[in-house]
Design an enzyme around this catalytic site. Structure first.
Site, PDB file in Angstrom:
ATOM      1  N   THR A  54      22.074  16.847 -50.946  1.00 51.17           N
ATOM      2  CA  THR A  54      22.587  16.297 -49.699  1.00 51.17           C
ATOM      3  C   THR A  54      22.500  14.774 -49.679  1.00 51.17           C
ATOM      4  OG1 THR A  54      20.461  16.338 -48.554  1.00 51.17           O
ATOM      5  CG2 THR A  54      21.796  18.342 -48.462  1.00 51.17           C
ATOM      6  N   CYS A  55      23.209  14.184 -48.705  1.00 48.05           N
ATOM      7  CA  CYS A  55      23.202  12.728 -48.522  1.00 48.05           C
ATOM      8  C   CYS A  55      21.974  12.277 -47.768  1.00 48.05           C
ATOM      9  CB  CYS A  55      24.457  12.304 -47.761  1.00 48.05           C
ATOM     10  SG  CYS A  55      25.947  12.394 -48.735  1.00 48.05           S
ATOM     11  N   ASP A  56      20.903  13.021 -47.804  1.00 50.83           N
ATOM     12  CA  ASP A  56      19.693  12.606 -47.122  1.00 50.83           C
ATOM     13  C   ASP A  56      18.707  12.067 -48.150  1.00 50.83           C
ATOM     14  OD1 ASP A  56      17.086  12.571 -45.807  1.00 50.83           O
ATOM     15  OD2 ASP A  56      18.117  13.624 -44.200  1.00 50.83           O
TER      16      ASP A  56
END
Lengths: 376, 376
Positions: free
Chosen positions: A323-325
């Site tokens: 994810t983009c986290d």
């Protein structure tokens, strides 16, 4: 890798990532624990993995169930578990949920505060209650906070209060910490439990129950004592601390029953480098902290990995999710090494992931679906 | 508390917990940012909150969309966003997802490694690509790790490589950290971006894009600069560092657009004490770290709370969620105080929870349903 799962993965067409659970291993672990600890009733901690096939299989084996919510209670009832085999073990319950559980026949409740006792007395009158007690325990990989339980002196007062409120002051519970590998912790806890039995006897209350919680581990990167060793340690501690006035005993295993029965098959999405002085490769899998591997928080649980290139040359890696986290990193400080031949598209199996994975998964974070799961 | 949400909560019958989002505030924030930064194209970071009503409203305002997955791309396309308004901004993509996005018309892709570039060149030939660059930034509340981006020197080499692979080496992206309140960080980052433009020009590549990522904050417990102040700081930094050769500019706000548009209404499940020397009350809500408040991890994001007893006497509390997970604690170190009159059943509103809540929510942890959400 459990052989049945290995054979299944050879031919199955699965979404990626996907958890595969061998329910025969679940049944085997339960049976081993029952044999090692014949004086205890086993309450499976449903939260560890509430898959229908697991609850159904354990129900047929005669297991009892430790539940955290009405959702879990209704799940057990759907699998024809009678309500006298269900404990509402969460110390934090909405009063309307207590009333609902009582209406469905549940008569065993946990508490650790006066406010909770009053809710139970109003909405589940006459029920058996046990008080969760704070104990100092060491050696657990997934740490316990002070969130659950109260100090022993307060527990004694609350059990007296329970009787005043018309409840059955049934006993005490404690928890030595999840993934507990130090067997002496059970004995230390039983010393305190036994002292509470004595203190309450002086106040005219005969406690009957010792709920020893969970803590039984799965094997992650390091070896752990066997189920038999746990059973023996607890049997001996009970004999030492309670002698010939043995209490009713409950254990609440979750991880120890389902953890090593599950394998997540994932896929390498990217292997990259950062440049500069940073020599480590970054390996990004299609499963991460928000899709089932929440227990890698603070790198607490260290899973074992299998790759198609095992046996070849390895080098250090940072392992991260898709994810983009920026917080979706699995292992950066733990010393993980993976084969240098590893590349995008390779399958990576994450072992002993049967517990605390599927239900932790985010519902749609970054637009990815929750972790898929199949029982075989 | 936004007035429209306050009025709505007075009469609405909602499940608890539930997030309520005022979409007019979302539109207002977007419009303010567009006015403050007229030279930038705004790519809303869908991951912050992918509610249909939000995507639909922003699409009608003319927004572009920063997406992390095929799930998010398909969501935008369903809301009739043309593919030229979509960026596939995740640097970690499965090649089959790149191919799928390309087939649907998406022509703008992020990367930070050679392996990812090769996937894009094979499966999205000729597309515009921008390289995410690692930058040292300070002052963000939700920290950035080294998960995304590569060192600037590697970025230069990769952009040259992109052209060799037949891609359009379009520019660079960076991110100053989410909930960034230090406006000088944008200028520091643009110094490095401008140096990369110069370095690539010497190698015959004229970069055109500066993607400044997100970072625009919501107001939690402390005040933050206004959207206008952000716009002004970025405009001035662009003028200072790029003079009369201004690049195309993209910003990717998520939290700054939807954060303060949302309020979670929750319920107090229990207020308790632990006994011994522990004087603090524990307040347990029906929403926790696994049901939408994941950004309380390490107590990073500190939300503001409203209770029915505000204005009365307060005392220190530990704030926790409702699950049987010892890690499900919201604030133990941060200095939270709540009214001493607070009791089970009271409603507690958690402000500025429009971003990074619903989709982080666990699918069924402890048998609780995911966080409910409604747009008004």
């Amino acid at each position: 890798m459990p052989p049945k799962i290995a054979r299944f993965l050879e031919t199955a067409e699965l979404p990626s990532p996907c958890l595969v659970v061998d329910v025969d291993i679940v049944a085997h672990n339960w049976t081993e624990l029952a044999r090692s600890l014949p004086q205890a009733r086993i309450f499976y901690a449903v939260k560890a993995n509430p898959a229908n096939e697991i609850v159904s299989r354990l129900a047929r084996l005669g297991s009892c169930f430790d539940t955290a919510s009405m959702g879990e209670i209704d799940l057990c009832l759907r699998h024809r578990v009678s309500p006298d085999r269900i404990s509402f073990g969460n110390t934090i319950k909405k009063e309307r949920d207590i009333a609902s559980a009582f209406a469905k026949g549940v008569r065993l409740y946990a508490f650790d505060s006066e406010a909770e006792l009053e809710k139970i007395a109003r909405s589940a009158p006459g029920s058996k209650v046990y008080c969760r007690v704070l104990m100092e325990c060491e050696g657990a990989e997934w740490p316990l906070s002070r969130k659950f339980g109260c100090e022993p002196e307060m527990a004694a007062d609350l059990l007296v209060r329970a009787r005043e409120l018309g409840l059955d002051a049934y006993g005490v519970s404690f928890h030595v910490g999840s993934q507990q590998t130090d067997l002496t912790q059970y004995d230390k806890a039983l010393v305190q439990a036994s002292a509470l039995f004595d203190a309450l006897a002086e106040r005219g209350i005969e406690l009957k129950l010792v709920n020893m919680g969970g803590g039984f581990p799965s094997r992650y990167r390091t070896d752990v004592p066997s189920i038999e060793a746990y059973g023996a340690a607890i049997r001996e501690a009970l004999a030492r601390r309670f002698g010939d006035r043995q209490p009713d005993v409950i254990v609440e295993p979750g991880r120890g029953i389902v953890g090593d029965a599950g394998v997540i098959q994932s896929e390498v999405v990217l292997v990259s480098e950062k440049g500069g002085n940073d020599q480590r490769r970054w390996v990004y899998l299609d499963v991460g902290k928000f899709h089932g591997l929440a227990e890698t928080m603070d790198e607490a649980i260290k899973y074992r990995l299998l790759t198609p290139h095992d046996g070849g040359e390895t080098a250090p890696v940072v392992l991260a999710g898709p994810t983009c986290d920026s917080a979706d990193i699995l292992y950066e400080k733990a010393d993980y090494r993976l084969p240098t031949a590893l590349k995008a598209g390779d399958k990576v199996c994450i072992l002993a992931t049967g517990a605390y994975t599927t239900t932790y998964s985010a519902v749609a974070f970054n637009g990815f679906p929750p972790l898929a799961s199949i029982c075989i």
